[in-house]
Motif scaffolding. Structure first.
Motif, PDB file in Angstrom:
ATOM      1  N   UNK A 164       0.812  -1.205   0.000  1.00  0.00           N
ATOM      2  CA  UNK A 164       0.000   0.000   0.000  1.00  0.00           C
ATOM      3  C   UNK A 164       0.849   1.260   0.000  1.00  0.00           C
ATOM      4  N   UNK A 165       2.082   1.170   0.509  1.00  0.00           N
ATOM      5  CA  UNK A 165       2.982   2.308   0.386  1.00  0.00           C
ATOM      6  C   UNK A 165       3.192   2.639  -1.088  1.00  0.00           C
ATOM      7  N   UNK A 166       3.335   1.587  -1.893  1.00  0.00           N
ATOM      8  CA  UNK A 166       3.425   1.800  -3.340  1.00  0.00           C
ATOM      9  C   UNK A 166       2.143   2.358  -3.907  1.00  0.00           C
ATOM     10  N   UNK A 167       1.002   1.853  -3.401  1.00  0.00           N
ATOM     11  CA  UNK A 167      -0.284   2.368  -3.867  1.00  0.00           C
ATOM     12  C   UNK A 167      -0.474   3.824  -3.489  1.00  0.00           C
ATOM     13  N   UNK A 168       0.185   4.256  -2.430  1.00  0.00           N
ATOM     14  CA  UNK A 168       0.116   5.654  -2.017  1.00  0.00           C
ATOM     15  C   UNK A 168       1.040   6.526  -2.862  1.00  0.00           C
ATOM     16  N   UNK A 169       2.230   6.006  -3.156  1.00  0.00           N
ATOM     17  CA  UNK A 169       3.191   6.780  -3.932  1.00  0.00           C
ATOM     18  C   UNK A 169       2.810   6.854  -5.411  1.00  0.00           C
ATOM     19  N   UNK A 170       2.107   5.833  -5.924  1.00  0.00           N
ATOM     20  CA  UNK A 170       1.735   5.818  -7.333  1.00  0.00           C
ATOM     21  C   UNK A 170       0.865   6.996  -7.754  1.00  0.00           C
ATOM     22  N   UNK A 171      -0.290   7.204  -7.085  1.00  0.00           N
ATOM     23  CA  UNK A 171      -1.117   8.357  -7.449  1.00  0.00           C
ATOM     24  C   UNK A 171      -0.405   9.687  -7.250  1.00  0.00           C
ATOM     25  N   UNK A 172       0.421   9.774  -6.192  1.00  0.00           N
ATOM     26  CA  UNK A 172       1.149  11.021  -5.957  1.00  0.00           C
ATOM     27  C   UNK A 172       2.130  11.292  -7.103  1.00  0.00           C
ATOM     28  N   UNK A 309      -7.163   8.162  -4.652  1.00  0.00           N
ATOM     29  CA  UNK A 309      -6.640   6.861  -4.200  1.00  0.00           C
ATOM     30  C   UNK A 309      -5.580   6.994  -3.119  1.00  0.00           C
ATOM     31  N   UNK A 310      -4.899   8.134  -3.074  1.00  0.00           N
ATOM     32  CA  UNK A 310      -3.881   8.352  -2.058  1.00  0.00           C
ATOM     33  C   UNK A 310      -4.495   8.334  -0.661  1.00  0.00           C
ATOM     34  N   UNK A 311      -5.693   8.882  -0.517  1.00  0.00           N
ATOM     35  CA  UNK A 311      -6.360   8.878   0.784  1.00  0.00           C
ATOM     36  C   UNK A 311      -6.655   7.476   1.267  1.00  0.00           C
ATOM     37  N   UNK A 312      -7.189   6.638   0.369  1.00  0.00           N
ATOM     38  CA  UNK A 312      -7.437   5.239   0.718  1.00  0.00           C
ATOM     39  C   UNK A 312      -6.142   4.547   1.103  1.00  0.00           C
ATOM     40  N   UNK A 313      -5.085   4.793   0.333  1.00  0.00           N
ATOM     41  CA  UNK A 313      -3.810   4.108   0.559  1.00  0.00           C
ATOM     42  C   UNK A 313      -3.194   4.498   1.904  1.00  0.00           C
TER      43      UNK A 313
END
Length: 460
Positions: A164-172, A309-313
């Motif tokens: 999920x760290x990747x899922x957070x960095x991806x949208x950013x 998506x960053x908020x969810x992540x």
């Protein structure tokens, strides 16, 4: 039925591991696979973050057209999971199948630069999801086999937190690229391809080449019911099981046959788990639709859409490990169903909450909590149900049932939105989720099986 394996007796040494702190409970291979998933998710979520807006706004797709593509994006992965899980068990090399999956997904990223029609995009996304389907079960099997049964929730929580760290960095990353690049979407797809290749390199160099049990087979089913179920599945398939329900995984064992994997469906507890996962998946609206609904409901500007998506992540990242550990202690059934209650609450806010500045963070917080309580808890529940030599196949069966149901939900929700509007479509999903959660609560309830002396009451 228990959505838990907490009735498993804890072997000597577990108390010592607990005193060493959380790090002692996570095998190195879990951390390496988490790193691979982190890098790969940066790549995947860059694409996922921009795809809804790119298709609907730039290419002019209707909600039904987008729902069809989103369904393909998830449905193909579901079907291929079965193949990936069985082949990983058959060749007894989980890394090989996972590597093929990661490699295929990386190869498809630059092809998005050439896709501009529904058919071309569908083909590329189907191939990319084929890669995800191939890698998911072998990867989760490596995590499960390297982890003692009592710590499965924590191990999957650690992996999902890194993922999920990747899922957070991806949208950013996608957000920053779109703001800086003149031809933003092409730049996002190109950078995504480069990052995906890096993930494959880390997998090849640092993940062990053969699957490994956890300290002498901790990953095998060790609770009484799980051992009986595993033995029954193996006997029905025409094979043999060693004492305690652990299949012979030494070099002399012949390759796993298809009928052995299919025999897992005869296990009542596995059928119940797969059936409930599918039932709940039928009313789980895809992430992309949730973000589109939230954008419309809260008036989020297009330039900020990729940050939703960053908020969810972020919430998923913060809660994945503690919620996984909580599931190990209080029972995976309770945590799993609580996660769906949170999702139902998010649907309610999207339907009826007043338009306030708190709507966006509230919905995203509930959405992230849902994933923290379900994404790692579901595969963790399989540790006591499936023998080691069929672990990837068992994970694939449950994962496929859930993903196919979500595929159907994407198609149905897109069609309902096109025909009746977004509000009625979401209201129907909310009512359906409420009913399905009630059924799952009954099917997965404790059955009065004899508990071990060390097992607390209320672990269902």
């Amino acid at each position: 039925m228990y959505l838990t394996d907490r009735s498993a007796p804890v072997k000597a040494g577990t108390d010592r591991d607990r005193r060493r702190g959380p790090g002692a409970k996570v095998a190195p291979v879990v951390l390496v696979l988490g790193t691979v998933s982190l890098i790969t998710d940066v790549s995947s979520e860059m694409v996922t973050a921009v795809l809804p807006l790119y298709l609907v706004t730039t290419l002019g797709f209707s909600p039904l057209g987008f729902g069809t593509l989103d369904g393909v994006y998830n449905g193909v992965s579901a079907l291929v999971q079965l193949t990936g899980g069985h082949l990983a068990d058959r060749v007894r090399d989980h890394k090989l199948l996972a590597g093929l999956g990661y490699g295929l997904s990386a190869l498809c990223k630059p092809l998005l630069l050439l896709a501009g029609s529904l058919g071309t995009l569908g083909t590329v996304l189907a191939l990319e999801r084929t890669g995800k389907g191939l890698r998911t079960a072998p990867r989760d099997a490596m995590i499960s086999l390297a982890t003692p049964a009592g710590n499965q929730g924590r191990a999957f929580g650690v992996h999902r937190a890194m993922d999920t760290t990747g899922a957070m960095l991806g949208p950013l990353t996608a957000f920053l690229i779109l703001r800086a690049a003149a031809d933003g979407y092409d730049a996002v797809f190109g950078v995504s391809a480069c990052v995906a290749v890096l993930g494959v390199v880390v997998l090849v160099l640092f993940v062990p080449g053969r699957r490994q049990g956890a300290d002498g087979g901790h990953g095998a089913p060790t609770d009484a019911t799980g051992a009986r179920d595993a033995a029954g599945a193996r006997d029905e398939a025409g094979g043999t099981v060693e004492a305690g329900g652990t299949a012979d995984v030494r070099g002399g064992r012949p390759p796993v046959r298809v009928r052995e994997a299919l025999a897992l469906l005869r296990l009542p507890r596995l059928r119940a788990l797969a059936g409930c996962a599918a039932l709940l998946g039928l009313t789980t609206v895809s992430d992309a639709f949730v973000y589109l609904l939230l954008q419309r409901r809260a008036g989020v500007g297009e330039e900020w859409f990729t940050l939703l998506p960053l908020g969810t992540a972020v919430v998923f990242l913060l809660l994945a490990v503690p919620v996984g550990a909580l599931a190990d202690r209080v029972g995976r059934r309770t945590v799993f169903l609580s996660g769906h209650t949170g999702l139902l609450t998010a649907y309610g806010l999207l339907l009826w909450a007043p338009d306030t500045p708190l709507l966006v963070p509230a919905v995203l917080a509930l959405h992230g909590t849902f994933y923290a309580a379900t994404d790692g808890v579901l595969p963790a529940a399989l540790a006591g149900l499936v023998p080691e030599h069929l672990r990837a196949s068992g994970l694939a069966i449950v994962g496929t049932s859930q993903a196919l149901a979500r595929f159907c939900c994407s198609l149905a929700f897109g069609a309902a939105w096109t025909a009746w509007g977004d509000g009625p479509a979401l209201a129907g999903s909310a009512v359906g989720l409420l009913c399905c959660a009630a059924v799952a609560g009954v099917v997965l309830r404790p059955t009065g099986e004899t508990r071990s002396p060390s097992q607390p009451q209320g672990s269902g």
